[in-house]
Design an enzyme around this catalytic site. Structure first.
Site, PDB file in Angstrom:
ATOM      1  N   GLY A 146       0.840  -1.194   0.000  1.00 10.41           N
ATOM      2  CA  GLY A 146       0.000   0.000   0.000  1.00 10.41           C
ATOM      3  C   GLY A 146       0.871   1.238   0.000  1.00 10.41           C
ATOM      4  O   GLY A 146       2.037   1.222  -0.414  1.00 10.41           O
ATOM      5  N   GLY A 147       0.300   2.317   0.540  1.00  6.22           N
ATOM      6  CA  GLY A 147       1.036   3.580   0.567  1.00  6.22           C
ATOM      7  C   GLY A 147       2.318   3.491   1.364  1.00  6.22           C
ATOM      8  O   GLY A 147       3.219   4.334   1.210  1.00  6.22           O
ATOM      9  N   GLY A 186      24.875  12.333 -29.214  1.00  4.70           N
ATOM     10  CA  GLY A 186      24.365  13.016 -28.020  1.00  4.70           C
ATOM     11  C   GLY A 186      24.803  12.303 -26.750  1.00  4.70           C
ATOM     12  O   GLY A 186      25.001  12.935 -25.705  1.00  4.70           O
ATOM     13  N   ALA A 187      24.951  10.987 -26.846  1.00  5.67           N
ATOM     14  CA  ALA A 187      25.347  10.219 -25.664  1.00  5.67           C
ATOM     15  C   ALA A 187      26.739  10.637 -25.191  1.00  5.67           C
ATOM     16  O   ALA A 187      27.038  10.602 -23.994  1.00  5.67           O
ATOM     17  CB  ALA A 187      25.307   8.729 -25.975  1.00  5.67           C
TER      18      ALA A 187
HETATM   19  C1  HXC Z   1      -3.799  -4.422  12.088  1.00  2.00           C
HETATM   20  C2  HXC Z   1      -2.761  -6.303  11.327  1.00  2.00           C
HETATM   21  C3  HXC Z   1      -2.507  -5.685  10.083  1.00  2.00           C
HETATM   22  C4  HXC Z   1      -2.959  -4.340   9.913  1.00  2.00           C
HETATM   23  C5  HXC Z   1      -1.689  -7.650  10.013  1.00  2.00           C
HETATM   24  N1  HXC Z   1      -2.241  -7.524  11.230  1.00  2.00           N
HETATM   25  N2  HXC Z   1      -1.854  -6.551   9.290  1.00  2.00           N
HETATM   26  N3  HXC Z   1      -3.397  -5.672  12.313  1.00  2.00           N
HETATM   27  N4  HXC Z   1      -3.592  -3.753  10.937  1.00  2.00           N
HETATM   28  N5  HXC Z   1      -2.722  -3.685   8.793  1.00  2.00           N
HETATM   29  C6  HXC Z   1      -2.254  -8.503  12.300  1.00  2.00           C
HETATM   30  C7  HXC Z   1      -3.081  -9.725  11.988  1.00  2.00           C
HETATM   31  O1  HXC Z   1      -4.424  -9.512  12.349  1.00  2.00           O
HETATM   32  C8  HXC Z   1      -2.423 -10.778  12.867  1.00  2.00           C
HETATM   33  O2  HXC Z   1      -2.847 -10.587  14.190  1.00  2.00           O
HETATM   34  C9  HXC Z   1      -0.962 -10.379  12.833  1.00  2.00           C
HETATM   35  O3  HXC Z   1      -0.949  -9.015  12.425  1.00  2.00           O
HETATM   36  C10 HXC Z   1      -0.161 -11.174  11.851  1.00  2.00           C
HETATM   37  O4  HXC Z   1      -0.845 -11.184  10.612  1.00  2.00           O
HETATM   38  P1  HXC Z   1      -1.089 -12.517   9.789  1.00  2.00           P
HETATM   39  O5  HXC Z   1      -2.114 -12.197   8.769  1.00  2.00           O
HETATM   40  O6  HXC Z   1      -1.349 -13.653  10.709  1.00  2.00           O
HETATM   41  O7  HXC Z   1       0.344 -12.744   9.149  1.00  2.00           O
HETATM   42  P2  HXC Z   1       0.697 -13.260   7.695  1.00  2.00           P
HETATM   43  O8  HXC Z   1      -0.080 -14.478   7.371  1.00  2.00           O
HETATM   44  O9  HXC Z   1       2.178 -13.358   7.670  1.00  2.00           O
HETATM   45  O10 HXC Z   1       0.227 -12.110   6.683  1.00  2.00           O
HETATM   46  C11 HXC Z   1       0.840 -10.860   6.719  1.00  2.00           C
HETATM   47  C12 HXC Z   1       0.044  -9.872   5.850  1.00  2.00           C
HETATM   48  C13 HXC Z   1      -1.454  -9.890   6.246  1.00  2.00           C
HETATM   49  C14 HXC Z   1       0.177 -10.306   4.394  1.00  2.00           C
HETATM   50  C15 HXC Z   1       0.694  -8.528   6.023  1.00  2.00           C
HETATM   51  O11 HXC Z   1      -1.523  -9.755   7.680  1.00  2.00           O
HETATM   52  C16 HXC Z   1      -2.232  -8.788   5.613  1.00  2.00           C
HETATM   53  O12 HXC Z   1      -2.621  -8.896   4.454  1.00  2.00           O
HETATM   54  N6  HXC Z   1      -2.505  -7.735   6.381  1.00  2.00           N
HETATM   55  C17 HXC Z   1      -3.303  -6.638   5.929  1.00  2.00           C
HETATM   56  C18 HXC Z   1      -2.510  -5.802   5.009  1.00  2.00           C
HETATM   57  C19 HXC Z   1      -3.254  -4.558   4.605  1.00  2.00           C
HETATM   58  O13 HXC Z   1      -4.230  -4.629   3.861  1.00  2.00           O
HETATM   59  N7  HXC Z   1      -2.877  -3.425   5.213  1.00  2.00           N
HETATM   60  C20 HXC Z   1      -3.439  -2.174   4.952  1.00  2.00           C
HETATM   61  C21 HXC Z   1      -2.781  -1.730   3.710  1.00  2.00           C
HETATM   62  S1  HXC Z   1      -3.272  -0.141   3.266  1.00  2.00           S
HETATM   63  P3  HXC Z   1      -2.876 -11.777  15.244  1.00  2.00           P
HETATM   64  O14 HXC Z   1      -3.489 -11.165  16.459  1.00  2.00           O
HETATM   65  O15 HXC Z   1      -3.682 -12.855  14.633  1.00  2.00           O
HETATM   66  O16 HXC Z   1      -1.457 -12.183  15.455  1.00  2.00           O
HETATM   67  C22 HXC Z   1      -2.113   0.769   3.933  1.00  2.00           C
HETATM   68  C23 HXC Z   1      -2.284   2.181   3.616  1.00  2.00           C
HETATM   69  C24 HXC Z   1      -1.064   2.946   3.948  1.00  2.00           C
HETATM   70  O17 HXC Z   1      -1.253   0.348   4.577  1.00  2.00           O
HETATM   71  C25 HXC Z   1      -1.299   4.287   3.367  1.00  2.00           C
HETATM   72  C26 HXC Z   1      -0.178   5.194   3.567  1.00  2.00           C
HETATM   73  C27 HXC Z   1      -0.423   6.431   2.791  1.00  2.00           C
END
Ligand code: HXC
Length: 514
Positions: A169-170, A404-405
């Site tokens: 993401g961002g 040019g290069a």
């Molecule tokens: C809160 C989160 C989290 C998040 C993971 N966790 N991502 N909690 N916010 N963004 C938590 C899970 O619930 C889990 O909690 C623990 O972290 C580990 O995650 P798992 O899924 O069990 O691990 P894994 O299988 O290794 O997968 C990792 C992952 C997946 C691929 C990163 O967790 C995932 O897809 N997370 C969401 C990613 C996402 O969509 N983020 C937002 C992106 S948008 P427990 O309690 O079970 O251990 C963004 C915008 C930024 O970031 C903008 C900036 C401008």
């Protein structure tokens, strides 16, 4: 007193466990180290001073009030690398997936502000699920606070990003704003939108690894500058790279006084170029024979391989090397090589690192793909980057310097300080055959034997221009040198340029073609 200390010890022990032993074990099972283990490997022994160990998030929503971890998912502080101070943050995947909360962002911003005030580099170890979803917009604002500081710090202090897990993401934009990105094979990935969104929007099926793994970004996008097999090796590479960099824009990189140079190498440098000037050779062999032994650290090794860039040392002093690479696309300049070269030149110029250019370039790559994708603007980036660079600049033309290069590759007329050419250099508007075909077209067409005429005219043009002496007569190059003289001439040039001062005209900022 004992009780008070006991409480502190307990609180510290709790913080050191991050998200708990089970999650630490799961991190290890994935082949990843924890945030703290990584810091230990990155910094000099016992040098880490942690800040914000007891910070907790303030969120009450979605049950977060019951999930509090001291430190809140990021370990921040400072320490030393090879005795030089450095700020560091390390995202802790064991705490809520290393996701970024409001307080987590505040912790990072606090050390970024200190790094700026103390003009000290900062390294970020990234391993995070992105914005903490339960916190909503405050998390996005936290990212923006970091991006803003990354931008302000750009060109002031070196900023390095190491991707050691997810970065999606961002969130990718903080590393993208920093100077160098390191990625770990198999366990790290970066993308703006993941495979599921890609599938929904474009119907493409792609794995995380293919979309945004270390290899994809090293070879295709160029976002990744350095690839490493695991957490341990990547942190070693970061420590090594730091030895080439200064602390900030006003200081110089460390001088390695005990450098080595095997002078036997000078005996073989002349034999690197093939007899046939259309045959390739590896420019890295030339680089290796000129710089201090084993001092070359190639940057962006697998991206745009028709140009080679990297750090090296000459007589113990850091230099940045930019070189056309004849074994890849004959060393032509194209969109990616121009982008790669320009970014590297600008880094070196921002941080007082002298530039050494090796030139063997047949021109720009022709074609609709290049033209429609903007080779004009991208090629201009490299031209702009060299032209505005005020660090000491030396060029060695080994063979072709066409069109040019030739101008773009750190030529005298765009401000290079010393330009040398080997006797094998060909400095001309274009290759002899192409030139003869154009300027003697009618004569060749009218000849009884057009092929023989072309050969004769080609030889005539080559005799006149496929050498370095025309350019030397005009002062467009400063001297023609034997390959074996290259190291000493380059080293002397950098020595005499040590106190070079050059100012750009007053302005708010330039407008580099984007
Ligand atoms: C809160 C989160 C989290 C998040 C993971 N966790 N991502 N909690 N916010 N963004 C938590 C899970 O619930 C889990 O909690 C623990 O972290 C580990 O995650 P798992 O899924 O069990 O691990 P894994 O299988 O290794 O997968 C990792 C992952 C997946 C691929 C990163 O967790 C995932 O897809 N997370 C969401 C990613 C996402 O969509 N983020 C937002 C992106 S948008 P427990 O309690 O079970 O251990 C963004 C915008 C930024 O970031 C903008 C900036 C401008």
């Amino acid at each position: 007193m004992e009780d008070i200390n006991k409480k502190l010890i307990e609180k510290r022990e709790e913080a050191l466990l991050g998200g708990g032993q089970a999650r630490i074990d799961s991190q290890h099972k994935k082949g990843k180290l924890t945030a703290r283990e990584r810091i230990t490997l990155l910094l000099d022994e016992n040098s880490f001073q942690e800040m914000g160990m007891f910070v907790e998030h303030r969120s009450q929503d979605f049950g977060l009030d019951k999930q509090k971890y001291p430190g809140d998912g990021v370990v921040t502080g400072y320490g030393t690398i090879h005795g030089r101070p450095i700020y560091v943050f390390s995202q802790d995947f064991t705490v809520l997936g290393g996701s970024l909360s409001e307080t987590y962002a505040e912790k990072i911003c606090k050390i970024m502000d200190l790094a700026m005030k103390s003009q000290t580099p900062i390294i970020g170890l990234n391993d995070s699920g992105g914005a903490r979803i339960q916190e909503g917009v405050v998390s996005l604002a936290g990212y923006a606070d970091i991006f803003y500081r990354n931008t302000k710090a750009s060109g002031v202090i070196p900023q390095l990003s190491v991707i050691m897990g997810p970065c999606a993401g961002g969130a990718v934009y903080s590393p993208a704003l920093t100077d160098f990105v390191f990625m770990v094979e198999d366990t790290s990935y970066m993308f703006v939108t993941g495979p599921n969104v890609v599938k929904t929007v474009t119907h493409e099926e792609v794995t995380s690894e293919d979309l945004g793994g270390a290899k994809a970004h090293a070879e295709k996008s160029g976002v990744n500058h350095f690839t490493s097999p695991n957490d341990v090796t990547v942190l070693k590479e970061v420590r090594d790279l730091m030895t080439y960099l200064p602390q900030n824009w006003q200081s110089l990189a460390p001088h390695k006084k005990n450098f080595k140079f095997d002078s036997k190498k000078l005996e073989t440098i002349s034999s690197i170029l093939p007899e046939n000037n259309n045959m390739p050779y590896d420019i890295r062999e030339v680089i290796d024979q000129v710089i201090d032994d084993e001092s070359f650290r190639e940057v962006h090794k697998d991206f745009a391989t028709n140009i080679v860039v990297g750090f090296a040392r000459i007589e113990g002093r850091t230099i940045g090397v930019v070189a056309n690479q004849p074994i890849s696309l004959a060393g032509v300049l194209d969109i990616d090589s121009s982008r790669k070269g320009a970014r590297f030149v600008r880094f070196c110029d921002a941080f007082n690192i002298p530039l050494l250019t090796f030139e063997d370039v047949p021109g720009f790559l022709p074609g609709t793909d290049q033209e429609w994708n903007g080779i004009i603007a991208h090629g201009a980036k490299l031209l702009y980057a060299f032209s505005e660079a005020t660090v000491p600049r030396v060029t060695v033309i080994t063979r072709k310097a066409y069109g040019g290069a030739f101008d773009v590759m750190n030529s005298k007329n765009i401000g290079a300080d010393f330009n040398f050419a080997w006797p094998t250099a060909e400095i001309a508007v274009m290759g002899a055959k192409g030139a003869a075909e154009i300027i003697f077209r009618r004569e060749i067409a009218a000849a009884a034997d057009p092929v023989a005429k072309l050969t004769e005219k080609e030889a005539e043009y080559a005799e006149m221009f496929a050498n370095p002496y025309r350019a030397a007569e005009r002062g467009i190059i400063d001297d023609v040198i034997k390959p074996s003289e290259t190291r000493s001439r380059v080293a002397n040039a950098f020595k005499i340029l040590e106190n070079k001062k050059e100012e750009l005209p007053m302005k708010k900022h330039g407008n580099i073609p984007m």
